[in-house]
Design an enzyme around this catalytic site. Sequence first.
Site, PDB file in Angstrom:
ATOM      1  N   SER A 188      32.097  42.605  48.750  1.00 24.74           N
ATOM      2  CA  SER A 188      32.846  42.077  47.997  1.00 24.74           C
ATOM      3  C   SER A 188      33.847  40.759  48.435  1.00 24.74           C
ATOM      4  CB  SER A 188      33.899  42.862  47.286  1.00 24.74           C
ATOM      5  OG  SER A 188      33.227  43.977  46.349  1.00 24.74           O
ATOM      6  N   LYS A 198      33.591  37.631  46.338  1.00 25.05           N
ATOM      7  CA  LYS A 198      34.523  37.404  45.522  1.00 25.05           C
ATOM      8  C   LYS A 198      35.357  36.367  45.662  1.00 25.05           C
ATOM      9  CE  LYS A 198      34.384  41.794  43.065  1.00 25.05           C
ATOM     10  NZ  LYS A 198      33.648  42.705  43.794  1.00 25.05           N
ATOM     11  N   SER A 217      39.038  44.444  42.723  1.00 23.27           N
ATOM     12  CA  SER A 217      37.437  44.233  43.252  1.00 23.27           C
ATOM     13  C   SER A 217      36.493  44.515  42.012  1.00 23.27           C
ATOM     14  CB  SER A 217      37.268  44.731  44.465  1.00 23.27           C
ATOM     15  OG  SER A 217      35.944  44.197  45.047  1.00 23.27           O
TER      16      SER A 217
END
Length: 374
Positions: A78, A81, A133
């Site tokens: 993640s 991101k 997230s």
Amino acid sequence: MKLVPVTALLAAVALTGSAHSASTTPVGGDLLGSRGLVKPDGIKAPPKSKATSYVIADLETGDVLAAKNPHGRYLPASTLKTLTALTLIPKLDKNLTVKPSRNAVNQEGTAVGLTTKPLYKVDDLFRALMMSSGNDAAMALAEANGSLAKTMNDMNAEAKRLQANDTVAKTPSGLDKPGQSSSAYDLALIARAGLANPDFRRYISTKTAKFPAPKHYYEISNHNKLLWRYKGMIGVKNGWTSKALGSFVGAATRGGHTIIVTIMRHDGYFWDEVADLLDWGFAARGKVTPVGRLVDPLPAVLPAQQATAPVITATPVPAPLLDRAASKQTDSSRTVGSIVIGGGLLFGLIWLGYGIRRRRRLALRSRESEDLRL
């Protein structure tokens, strides 16, 4: 001697986690091509970390203070991101209302809990992306940008602009996908660029926020534990998958200076280790010779300015195109076309006749002049 296929060699290099050959200068400096620990002289080494790769850098100067296998390519989870947010924040109106698709709502992994109703502003989705997230929020933002394919093209173009050449984005969420990669060095580049954007800073540093739901709001909280624990912590992003293991991008400010720490492939609890690496960075900045630097982004390519009165060059039209155009004509377009073509033909004949007469007069005058000279 048995020859090894080139594809097999390339695959072997990719599996080592090294992003550069011996003959290529690594982005940020020669020392950053090392797979081991790179530290400055005259100072105690950074605290030990179980991370396979990390970077400690000074935000303001771009100095890399220490690193371990900084260009090793690994699954980012993640932490990718950060690139999603950096790419899309300038492209999307934060007050735009988004209706997530079923595909977005049903994304696997961590989710903020979206429904297929037009309840969410882009601003809400960025908070869900960077605080909770949300993989569902990542897909909803990608679709709001036009399509998943367009967003992936935009993200990879942004990575190239930053000179984050170890990064290949295949998903907006960071969910594992073959061919997807980043490095501790690239994550530091992305974080540095993101921290220059006020909205990016706002999303990553928010601890708690209200999030819309069909009948009420509920509270979401930031997954970055150091926001509550570490003095001066700004935030950024953590990530984990079973294949990527733990990854983290963090930044903190003390005494007017900001230190960035990025780690990849940590098999365990990394929060205390990150805090120790940040402490080391604050103690070392301004006192040591950097081992490399975070490079600046490439200049933005501006579209070429168009002339106010462009010159139009006629291009012969192939016969098949003419046939198709003729088949699509209406009675009115045929009439207009006949007038145009007929008028053009008449003008051409007149001009041809004028030219012939003019040449005859010039020839006659030339002969008369020759007679006078004789």
